[in-house]
Design a protein around this motif. Structure first.
Motif, short mmCIF file in Angstrom:
data_model
loop_
_atom_site.label_atom_id
_atom_site.label_comp_id
_atom_site.label_asym_id
_atom_site.label_seq_id
_atom_site.Cartn_x
_atom_site.Cartn_y
_atom_site.Cartn_z
N SER A 1 0.85 -1.19 0.00
CA SER A 1 0.00 0.00 0.00
C SER A 1 0.89 1.25 0.00
O SER A 1 2.10 1.16 0.15
N SER A 2 0.26 2.38 -0.12
CA SER A 2 0.98 3.66 -0.10
C SER A 2 1.78 3.82 1.20
O SER A 2 2.94 4.24 1.18
N LYS A 3 1.19 3.46 2.31
CA LYS A 3 1.86 3.59 3.61
C LYS A 3 3.08 2.66 3.69
O LYS A 3 4.14 3.05 4.17
N GLU A 4 2.92 1.43 3.21
CA GLU A 4 4.03 0.49 3.23
C GLU A 4 5.17 0.95 2.32
O GLU A 4 6.35 0.83 2.67
N HIS B 1 5.86 4.06 1.60
CA HIS B 1 6.46 5.19 2.33
C HIS B 1 7.48 4.68 3.36
O HIS B 1 8.61 5.20 3.45
N ILE B 2 7.13 3.68 4.11
CA ILE B 2 8.02 3.11 5.13
C ILE B 2 9.25 2.50 4.48
O ILE B 2 10.39 2.72 4.94
N THR C 1 0.99 2.39 -5.21
CA THR C 1 0.55 1.04 -4.88
C THR C 1 1.34 0.06 -5.73
O THR C 1 1.70 0.37 -6.86
#
Length: 179
Positions: free
Chosen positions: A8-11, A13-14, A173
């Protein structure tokens, strides 16, 4: 055809921040290091990493280039449609520099082999490292491995990894697509 979200976008980013930290550990102030994104899709990753290193970790100067490998590939004459080259944008030489080649997906290794040949047009690097967001480890045709990897993916058969970048595709994504 079906698809599932790998990251996902958050993953993403991390992972980008982790990769930036790993680069920072190995290259400190980047005074003798250049980042080179492989055209077309490695450029988005390279730009993101350079931005993170500058804005969040205070690296003052990062030499960032984009390398087109179209005519260095060993399969460029095998397709039926005419190839369109991308722009190479490198306003520096790589003589005696540490080069980090950056691409979104490491699949067969042929793009990286082409990049290793193409980079010689810009000098003789001190060393070359490879950073990739996705490593499809069971698909390699050449003995090439990344120094830095975001995520290892075991895609098999006709499965395809598709990386979507906000700058180009409107979203961050990564999908695994079954044909």
């Amino acid at each position: 055809m079906s698809q599932k979200v790998l990251l996902s976008s958050k993953e993403i980013h991390i992972i980008l921040h982790r990769l930036a930290c790993q680069l920072l550990e190995n290259h400190l102030d980047f005074s003798n290091t250049v980042l080179i994104g492989l055209q077309p899709r490695g450029t988005f990753l390279a730009e993101r990493l350079a931005k993170i290193l500058k804005e969040e970790y205070g690296i003052k100067t990062i030499e960032l280039g984009f390398l087109d490998i179209t005519f260095y590939r060993d399969d460029f004459r095998r397709g039926n449609k005419p190839l369109e080259a991308n722009e190479t944008k490198m306003d520096f030489l790589v003589d005696d520099k540490k080069v980090v080649l950056i691409d979104d997906v490491l699949y067969t290794g042929r793009s990286i082999r082409a990049a290793l040949t193409a980079i010689q047009s810009f000098g003789r690097p001190l060393e070359i490292e490879l950073l990739t967001l996705i490593d499809r480890r069971f698909s390699r045709h050449l003995p090439i491995q990344p120094n830095y990897r975001g995520r290892q993916v075991d895609a098999i058969n006709d499965e395809k990894v598709k990386v979507m970048w906000k700058e180009n595709d409107g979203e961050d994504t990564i999908y695994l697509i079954n044909k």
